[in-house]
Structures are given as C-alpha cells and as structure tokens.
Design a protein around this motif. Structure first.
Motif, short mmCIF file in Angstrom:
data_model
loop_
_atom_site.label_atom_id
_atom_site.label_comp_id
_atom_site.label_asym_id
_atom_site.label_seq_id
_atom_site.Cartn_x
_atom_site.Cartn_y
_atom_site.Cartn_z
N UNK A 122 1.75 -1.34 7.08
CA UNK A 122 2.67 -2.05 6.18
C UNK A 122 3.52 -1.15 5.30
N UNK A 123 3.09 0.07 5.08
CA UNK A 123 3.86 0.85 4.12
C UNK A 123 4.60 1.99 4.79
N UNK B 160 11.81 -6.74 8.02
CA UNK B 160 10.37 -6.86 7.92
C UNK B 160 9.92 -7.03 6.46
N UNK B 161 10.56 -6.29 5.61
CA UNK B 161 10.10 -6.25 4.22
C UNK B 161 10.38 -7.55 3.47
N UNK B 162 11.39 -8.27 3.91
CA UNK B 162 11.74 -9.48 3.17
C UNK B 162 11.65 -10.68 4.09
N UNK C 67 -10.18 2.12 7.00
CA UNK C 67 -9.83 0.72 7.02
C UNK C 67 -8.53 0.50 6.24
N UNK C 68 -8.47 1.04 5.05
CA UNK C 68 -7.27 0.90 4.24
C UNK C 68 -6.08 1.56 4.94
N UNK C 69 -6.37 2.67 5.60
CA UNK C 69 -5.31 3.40 6.27
C UNK C 69 -4.62 2.54 7.30
N UNK C 70 -5.40 1.76 7.98
CA UNK C 70 -4.84 0.88 9.00
C UNK C 70 -3.77 0.01 8.37
N UNK C 71 -4.13 -0.64 7.28
CA UNK C 71 -3.17 -1.50 6.58
C UNK C 71 -2.01 -0.69 6.02
N UNK C 72 -2.34 0.44 5.43
CA UNK C 72 -1.30 1.25 4.80
C UNK C 72 -0.26 1.69 5.81
N UNK C 73 -0.74 2.18 6.92
CA UNK C 73 0.17 2.67 7.94
C UNK C 73 1.00 1.53 8.49
N UNK D 278 -9.02 1.72 12.58
CA UNK D 278 -8.98 1.12 11.26
C UNK D 278 -9.16 -0.38 11.32
N UNK E 287 0.84 -1.19 0.00
CA UNK E 287 0.00 0.00 0.00
C UNK E 287 0.88 1.24 0.00
N UNK F 149 8.18 2.77 16.35
CA UNK F 149 7.51 3.13 17.60
C UNK F 149 8.33 3.01 18.88
N UNK G 18 -4.36 -11.44 9.29
CA UNK G 18 -4.87 -10.43 10.21
C UNK G 18 -5.58 -11.13 11.31
#
Lengths: 267, 267
Positions: free
Chosen positions: B82-83, B255-257, B74-80, A133, A68, B90, B267
């Motif tokens: 994962x992207x 995390x990315x790989x 909803x999308x924001x949750x995922x976007x934040x 979210x 995303x 944090x 989820x």
DNA sequence: GACCAAGTTTCGAATAATGGAACCATAAGG
DNA sequence: CCTTATGGTTCCATTATTCGAAACTTGGTC
C-alpha cells in the motif's frame, strides 16, 4: 472483531494503531481510525503524529490520510533476511519447486496464525512481497497443522485459542477435539495433509521445520490442485520434504549462532 | 552512524531500539545493545521486553539474543502493497526489463536516502525481499538524483543535509554545489544519469515518478554495465522511461483516491 | 567459595501520556 | 450572510507511565 491484545504501555498502543492502518489496506482518514479505535480523539491523534514523525506512517496532508510508511519496508528487509527461514531455504525450496512442478510454501507461526515467508512455484513467475507476509489460518492449512503438532503444551494452548474454526469447506476441522486428534496423527506420521480444508480443490502435504531442541522454527509444504495431483502423489514427496526441512533447520542453527565474530561486516 | 533522530517519547525510543537491532544484521545480545544505546540498562531492558511482547522482536531465551520479529514481515506485506509504487509498477517494469534485457529499479526517497522498492532483471530470476527494502545513497545514484531534482525547496534542503558525499568512485559528485548544478541539468533534460558515480562500471539512466501535483512519488531507472551498454544506449530509452513513469504515476493516483467505496474487498 | 559479568527486579521520583473540552477551519444548509 | 455540522488540531490540569540508580539474582571461572 477478534479479541485484541493486552497492550503494554504507549508502545503497545502505537503498534496497535499501526496494525489498524495496516489492516485497512489503503490510506485511511483520521475519523475512520477513530471510529474503530478504543482511544479518545486526542490520544489517537498524538499516536498518529508520532508514528508519522517516525516514518512508520505516511501522512498525506492534502487528503488527510495515513498509510504505512516506507520505514517499514526498510525494516522488512532486515526482518525477512534475519528473522525468517526464507533466505536460507531459498535454494532448497527452489529446487523442490522445479523438481515437482508444484508450489512450495515456507511459513512460520505468528500468534496462532500461519505467516507465509516465501512461496515458490515452478510455473508462474515472480510474486513475492505480494505473497511473503501474507497470513492465513493455522487450523485448516497443512503448514499450520504441521507446526501446531510440534508445539509445546502451553504454546499449543495459546495457539488453539487463536483459531476461529470457521468452516471454509466441507472438510474443515471445526473443533478443538477434531484438531487435537489430527495433530496426534500428524506426530505419528511426521507430516500433515491439507485435504481441501481451506480451499476446495487445493491439497497439500506439509512438514514442520524443527530445531535440534525440538522447537518449531517453521513449516514447509508442497501444494497442488486435485485436478493434477492426489494426496497419495503428494505423500510420495513426504520424505523429501522431511529431508529438506531438516537441512533448512541445520542451516538455520548454524546461521543463528555465529558465535565467532566475523569481522563486523555491517552495512 | 549519522546523527539519529529527535526521539518523540517512548514510542520514538522503542523504534530507535528496533532500528538498532535491524542495523546489527544478526541476533544481538542485550549487552551489545546496551553498549551502543544511549539508554540506561533498566530502560533498554524494558523497551526490549515490550517490543518482544509485541512480536516486533524475537527473543531467543537460550541464547539471550534479540532479532527482528515476524510481525514486521507481516506489516511489510501491507506496507509494500500500500505504501510503495512497486505493486502498481510491476507489470510495466517487467515489460521494460524484458524488452531491454537490462535491470530496472523502482525506488522511493526515505529520509534523504534511496530506498529500493523493486528490482527486476530480465536474466537473473527472482530476488525480492532480498532487494526490496535495501537502501542506498541519493547523491550518487541515478534514481537518487532524479528524485532530488524535483523536490520542493525545503524538502531538498533536508535531503541535502542527509548526504554524506563520500567519493565512491572518481566520478562521484562530492559537493553540494556540484550536485545542485547537476540537478539543474536533470530538470532541463527530464532524466538523470549515473556516470559510474556509485560503482565503477555501473551506469544508469533514471527518471522521477511525479504526481500530477508535481510532488515526487519515486524514481525509475534502467541500469547497465559499461561492458554492454554506453550512456548513449541508455539515453535512447529515456523517453520510454518517462512514458512508463507517467503511467505509474497515473496508476498511483487512481489507486490512492478510490473515493467510491468499491465493495470492501478487504484482505 | 569468592569473584565477575550478564541479566533481572525494585521503587520512589520524574516525566510523559492522557483525554475532556475548547478551538479552528472548511463545507453544507437555511 | 449567518448558522450548523464535520473533520481535524490544540490546551492543560490530572494521572498513570516511564525512568533509572541501585540492589539482587544467576551462572560461569579461577
């Protein structure tokens, strides 16, 4: 898994793809998307390109993965600020969390699911985007049932078909009939309980946030663990919850119709 | 009000409309959108319908207004999640905010602008969606300059054309040349300063978050008010900032790989 | 009841999306 | 070193979608 949407046109398909990426939860390869998508190779490819172009997806060329895009985070800021009750509810919800020492949720209904737009707890510090979210089932949560109880006939009908009625615990209501009876009871009481229907040990008392017109704006709940609180304890806060819900609704209505154009603050 | 995008197809147009609604900041009427959109009545109307259908917009039939829809939250949750770097950063960022007593920002670069994905302060409690997602200029902020300093030649070129060089304060760099010289200095130091270039009284020290490959993942900054801290005070934290940025980058790459499929937590 | 403004629908023409198939890399296998 | 497989990209004639001027509702105002 679930029966997905009646896509309208190209835009629908593109958003569908966006959801697919979102649901994956981590960067996805083209081929993985292809496997679960109903679209042929070339079509999917073009949709992904377009979305990446637009910043809705981020394409990592080395890894060949899609995730995303940050544009969504940007949009989310606006969306959360303007389309959710959370910002208006913040101070009230905060106070309630402090006062009770328990966790307060603010949620809205989205396509038959509960979408949490805020979560405040007196103890554990900040969470947030991590919580806002998040989505959950409606038929077995306090907020979900509270909101459904006040839907119009056809909205309720649509919501019902979206429920899976998966028995998460021994207390979960697993049929439309049982749920409808419960909703009737909720309308009489004005508040809903979650009797460990979603997670063992977790109970809550929830109320709907209703517009003057009677339409459902969202839900508000006070959640606790059975180790610390009983349903009766929570029930004592029901009227307080109702008062707060009413105030949130009032704020929301004032906010939504600012008729008089206030000097175009814009960004 | 910059020159907007080379829309690709219907999807591009739809997203364009979405942005228009987002930028308005409050529910908008059809006619207001029509006024500022390049699309003819019928086209705009259909785009809005599609977006509303899809839950990207919420249409209030009574008021005839459109606002951003909850699907975005909803999308924001995922976007934040994962992207953006924020969730990974944090704990580290939290610790830094505590330790210094000042405000820490995590940002990423989005189309030449600084997009804040997290903000932590030792004092003021939770903010969040309210801050994450906010955008700011790159040429006159610490994180913005820190990130630009490490862009590839062509990425920098694109970023430069997006800068407005509006003189927010007397210290703002207002030309490409001045900025390029500054970026060179930043590369030598490994960190950037904001010398009250965006807001009077606000200074910061910032570092880029760089992938192993050298590509810019984001930026990290420590912000303070001149009343409490000097640039030198902030400079003392530079190496700490670098250490944290490096650790965030390391986390991000792990995390990315995740190559090895870790049992599909989903989820 | 005529007028205006906002919003909605129609429908042939124009355009953009479609998707099967071919193509290009790169990696694996004999 | 040549062959095959796999993931990804491009072509292009066909077709379905989208476009948008204009006609049409709806509701408010004088």
């Amino acid at each position: 898994m679930g029966a997905e949407g009646h896509s309208d046109g190209t835009v629908g398909k593109a958003l569908d793809v966006l959801d697919m990426v979102a649901n994956h939860g981590r960067p996805v390869r083209f081929i993985d998307l292809l496997a679960q998508s109903p679209y042929p190779k070339a079509t999917l490819y073009r949709l992904l390109q377009t979305l990446a172009n637009q910043g809705m997806l981020h394409h990592e060329p080395d890894q060949g993965t899609y995730a995303l895009g940050v544009r969504l985070v940007r949009l989310a800021h606006s969306a959360w600020a303007q389309s959710s009750l959370a910002p208006l509810a913040r101070p009230l919800v905060d106070a309630l969390a402090q006062q009770t020492g328990e966790t307060v949720h603010v949620a809205q209904l989205d396509r038959g699911q509960v979408l949490y737009v805020d979560k405040r707890s007196a103890i554990q510090s900040i969470e947030m985007f991590s919580q806002a979210g998040r989505v959950g089932p409606a038929y077995c949560t306090g907020v979900g049932k509270a909101m459904m109880a006040y839907l119009s006939a056809d909205a309720l009908q649509r919501a019902l078909t979206a429920q899976s009625f998966h028995p998460h615990t021994a207390h979960t209501l697993t049929s439309t009939d049982a749920l409808l009876a419960e909703l009737e009871q909720i309308r009489q009481d004005g508040h809903a309980f979650d009797r460990e229907e979603h997670e063992p040990g977790i109970i809550c008392c929830a109320v709907p946030i209703l517009a003057r017109s009677g339409s459902v704006l969202g839900g508000l709940s006070l959640t606790a663990h059975t180790a610390r609180k009983s349903l009766n304890d929570l029930a004592e806060h029901a009227s307080e919850l109702k008062r707060i819900a009413a105030e949130i609704a009032r704020n929301a209505e004032n906010w939504r119709f600012p008729e008089r154009n206030t000097e175009e603050t814009n960004q």
